[in-house]
Design a protein around this motif. Structure first.
Motif, PDB file in Angstrom:
ATOM      1  N   ALA A 119       0.826  -1.212   0.000  1.00 12.96           N
ATOM      2  CA  ALA A 119       0.000   0.000   0.000  1.00 12.96           C
ATOM      3  C   ALA A 119       0.864   1.269   0.000  1.00 12.96           C
ATOM      4  O   ALA A 119       0.349   2.359  -0.245  1.00 12.96           O
ATOM      5  N   VAL A 120       2.171   1.146   0.249  1.00 12.71           N
ATOM      6  CA  VAL A 120       3.031   2.344   0.184  1.00 12.71           C
ATOM      7  C   VAL A 120       3.163   2.858  -1.247  1.00 12.71           C
ATOM      8  O   VAL A 120       3.507   4.023  -1.461  1.00 12.71           O
ATOM      9  N   TYR A 121       2.881   2.006  -2.242  1.00 14.49           N
ATOM     10  CA  TYR A 121       3.026   2.439  -3.640  1.00 14.49           C
ATOM     11  C   TYR A 121       1.816   3.226  -4.144  1.00 14.49           C
ATOM     12  O   TYR A 121       1.923   3.976  -5.099  1.00 14.49           O
ATOM     13  N   GLY A 122       0.653   3.015  -3.535  1.00 11.97           N
ATOM     14  CA  GLY A 122      -0.558   3.612  -4.086  1.00 11.97           C
ATOM     15  C   GLY A 122      -0.881   2.984  -5.432  1.00 11.97           C
ATOM     16  O   GLY A 122      -0.572   1.811  -5.668  1.00 11.97           O
ATOM     17  N   GLU A 123      -1.480   3.744  -6.316  1.00 11.98           N
ATOM     18  CA  GLU A 123      -1.850   3.180  -7.616  1.00 11.98           C
ATOM     19  C   GLU A 123      -0.668   3.288  -8.574  1.00 11.98           C
ATOM     20  O   GLU A 123      -0.202   4.395  -8.871  1.00 11.98           O
ATOM     21  N   PRO A 124      -0.132   2.150  -9.042  1.00 10.83           N
ATOM     22  CA  PRO A 124       1.052   2.204  -9.899  1.00 10.83           C
ATOM     23  C   PRO A 124       0.806   3.031 -11.160  1.00 10.83           C
ATOM     24  O   PRO A 124      -0.289   3.012 -11.721  1.00 10.83           O
ATOM     25  N   LEU A 125       1.853   3.735 -11.615  1.00  8.77           N
ATOM     26  CA  LEU A 125       1.726   4.543 -12.835  1.00  8.77           C
ATOM     27  C   LEU A 125       1.963   3.677 -14.060  1.00  8.77           C
ATOM     28  O   LEU A 125       1.640   4.050 -15.177  1.00  8.77           O
ATOM     29  N   THR A 126       2.553   2.499 -13.859  1.00 11.47           N
ATOM     30  CA  THR A 126       2.819   1.592 -14.977  1.00 11.47           C
ATOM     31  C   THR A 126       2.033   0.305 -14.763  1.00 11.47           C
ATOM     32  O   THR A 126       1.618   0.020 -13.636  1.00 11.47           O
ATOM     33  N   THR A 211     -16.957  -4.623 -10.334  1.00 12.39           N
ATOM     34  CA  THR A 211     -16.654  -5.500 -11.476  1.00 12.39           C
ATOM     35  C   THR A 211     -16.531  -4.659 -12.743  1.00 12.39           C
ATOM     36  O   THR A 211     -16.674  -5.155 -13.852  1.00 12.39           O
ATOM     37  N   ASP A 212     -16.267  -3.340 -12.530  1.00 13.85           N
ATOM     38  CA  ASP A 212     -16.141  -2.431 -13.687  1.00 13.85           C
ATOM     39  C   ASP A 212     -14.741  -1.815 -13.767  1.00 13.85           C
ATOM     40  O   ASP A 212     -14.553  -0.734 -14.289  1.00 13.85           O
ATOM     41  N   TYR A 213     -13.762  -2.523 -13.209  1.00 13.74           N
ATOM     42  CA  TYR A 213     -12.381  -2.040 -13.328  1.00 13.74           C
ATOM     43  C   TYR A 213     -11.852  -2.377 -14.718  1.00 13.74           C
ATOM     44  O   TYR A 213     -12.369  -3.287 -15.393  1.00 13.74           O
ATOM     45  N   ASP A 214     -10.770  -1.685 -15.088  1.00 11.56           N
ATOM     46  CA  ASP A 214     -10.178  -1.916 -16.397  1.00 11.56           C
ATOM     47  C   ASP A 214      -9.236  -3.133 -16.321  1.00 11.56           C
ATOM     48  O   ASP A 214      -8.016  -3.022 -16.455  1.00 11.56           O
ATOM     49  N   THR A 215      -9.823  -4.280 -16.037  1.00  6.29           N
ATOM     50  CA  THR A 215      -9.055  -5.533 -15.968  1.00  6.29           C
ATOM     51  C   THR A 215      -9.810  -6.551 -16.821  1.00  6.29           C
ATOM     52  O   THR A 215     -10.938  -6.279 -17.252  1.00  6.29           O
ATOM     53  N   GLU A 216      -9.214  -7.724 -17.023  1.00  8.40           N
ATOM     54  CA  GLU A 216      -9.831  -8.692 -17.933  1.00  8.40           C
ATOM     55  C   GLU A 216     -11.266  -9.052 -17.554  1.00  8.40           C
ATOM     56  O   GLU A 216     -12.154  -9.042 -18.395  1.00  8.40           O
ATOM     57  N   ILE A 287      -7.216  -0.351  -5.134  1.00  6.82           N
ATOM     58  CA  ILE A 287      -6.402  -0.082  -6.326  1.00  6.82           C
ATOM     59  C   ILE A 287      -6.716  -1.180  -7.333  1.00  6.82           C
ATOM     60  O   ILE A 287      -6.816  -2.351  -6.952  1.00  6.82           O
ATOM     61  N   PRO A 288      -6.914  -0.832  -8.619  1.00  4.24           N
ATOM     62  CA  PRO A 288      -7.371  -1.843  -9.581  1.00  4.24           C
ATOM     63  C   PRO A 288      -6.468  -3.076  -9.674  1.00  4.24           C
ATOM     64  O   PRO A 288      -6.957  -4.198  -9.614  1.00  4.24           O
ATOM     65  N   ALA A 289      -5.156  -2.871  -9.812  1.00  7.04           N
ATOM     66  CA  ALA A 289      -4.270  -4.038  -9.977  1.00  7.04           C
ATOM     67  C   ALA A 289      -2.945  -3.780  -9.290  1.00  7.04           C
ATOM     68  O   ALA A 289      -2.382  -2.691  -9.425  1.00  7.04           O
TER      69      ALA A 289
END
Ligand code: UFG
Length: 331
Positions: A119-126, A211-216, A287-289
């Motif tokens: 959780a120290v990273y937050g939402e990754p930029l990559t 279930t509306d995240y930008d994941t598969e 965070i999505p992923a």
């Protein structure tokens, strides 16, 4: 030489105690029993009921038991709760850790291993697995409270004789493969625990948050690490410090992502129970992923994951749920 385990009556801490015993180490457990269970401490292990924020009490334990290393797990761990009650997290995870570190410095304990978090990273930029040199941008008080402690440890090590390892956990799950301890937390919120409780009939249903995240498949993706592999990383870290290692920060994960829906499928398949699942709105702070690049831990400390298998993680967690049910019946 004694190793002090803070939070040793809790989920990950109690697994660490067994890892140390399996390696013939002397252990003293310090826990305030707010979320931990005294029964989870193995017989013969010294237990002191104390709060890590009580610097004097901790100094006494360090002196009395000739502690030469601290493995620090005690703290609060629920991301959504930290958004509702941030000061609890800054107290339990940051303020109290400050006092523990001060006790270590004052008592001359030179080795410190800290349980930090992805959780120290937050939402990754990559996209893809995240490495330790990524931007640190926590998005919850939980993550910030842990990052602040990382920085305190780093700064203290510059000013005093303190060597440290900081381990950033991704999603820890599963239970001791020998069945000696497990995740017993009341009112659990973590995905695999919740799903196993539903499979064991302790909950009538479970929810999928978003279930509306930008994941598969639209649900969040996480990197689940078996708790036995995680505590072994701490033991490897302890030996790194004993062999002269000074400072080290590393991710703990398998670099393998599973979605929330994948996990629920695995729990249904392994348990054979088709429990009710309700798809609901996103949960605040998610965070999505998030998956770990764990090369550093593997190459620099020679850590080898042994239980990198979602079904093994789930099966061990289900076994523990059954044990808890039996314990309740016989209580
Ligand atoms: N989830 C559900 N239903 C539930 C429980 C969880 O859908 O009943 C979902 C969450 O919304 C999330 C995923 O499952 O998408 C994982 O949630 P957890 O609560 O199990 O774990 P977190 O990812 O929120 O937190 C964990 C660790 C933290 C770490 C963090 C990194 O507890 O220490 O991963 O994201 F920082």
């Amino acid at each position: 030489m004694t190793v002090m385990v803070t939070g040793g009556a809790g989920y990950i801490g109690s697994h660490m105690v067994w890892e140390l015993l399996d390696n013939d180490e002397d252990v003293v457990v310090v826990d305030n029993l707010v979320t931990g269970f005294e029964w989870s401490i193995p017989k013969g292990v010294t237990f002191v009921k104390a709060d890590i924020g009580d610097q004097e009490a901790i100094e006494q334990v360090l002196r009395e038991h000739k502690v030469d290393a601290i493995v620090h797990f005690a703290g609060s761990v629920v991301v959504p709760e930290s958004l509702e009650d941030p000061l609890k997290y800054y107290q339990n995870n940051t303020g109290n850790s400050r006092n523990l570190i001060a006790a270590a410095v004052k008592s001359g304990v030179k080795r410190f291993i800290f349980s930090s978090t992805a959780a120290v990273y937050g939402e990754p930029l990559t996209t893809g697995p995240i490495a330790e040199n990524a931007i640190l941008n926590p998005m919850s008080p939980y993550g910030t409270s842990k990052l602040m402690t990382e920085l305190m440890i780093r700064d203290t090590a510059l000013a005093h004789e303190l060597d440290y390892v900081i381990l950033r956990y991704f999603n820890v799950a599963g239970c001791d493969l020998k069945g000696r301890t497990g995740q017993s937390t009341a009112g659990a919120t973590h995905l695999i625990k919740v799903a196993c409780e539903a499979a064991a009939g302790k909950r009538p249903m479970m929810k999928v948050f978003g279930t509306d995240y930008d994941t598969e498949d639209g649900s969040c993706i996480r990197d689940f690490i078996h708790v036995n592999d995680l505590v072994n990383a701490h033991y490897v870290a302890l030996n790194f410090l004993r062999n002269g290692g000074r400072k080290f920060t590393a991710n703990c994960g398998y670099s393998q992502g599973y979605s929330v829906l994948d996990v629920i499928d695995a729990v249904k398949r392994v348990s054979g129970n088709d429990f009710r699942v309700v798809k609901t709105d996103r949960r605040a702070g998610d965070i999505p992923a998030l998956t770990a690049n764990s090369n550093r831990l593997q190459t620099r400390l020679n850590w080898e994951p042994k239980h990198n298998d979602l079904d093994v993680i789930v099966a061990s967690a289900l076994e523990w749920e059954k044990k808890l049910l039996n314990m309740r019946k016989s209580a």
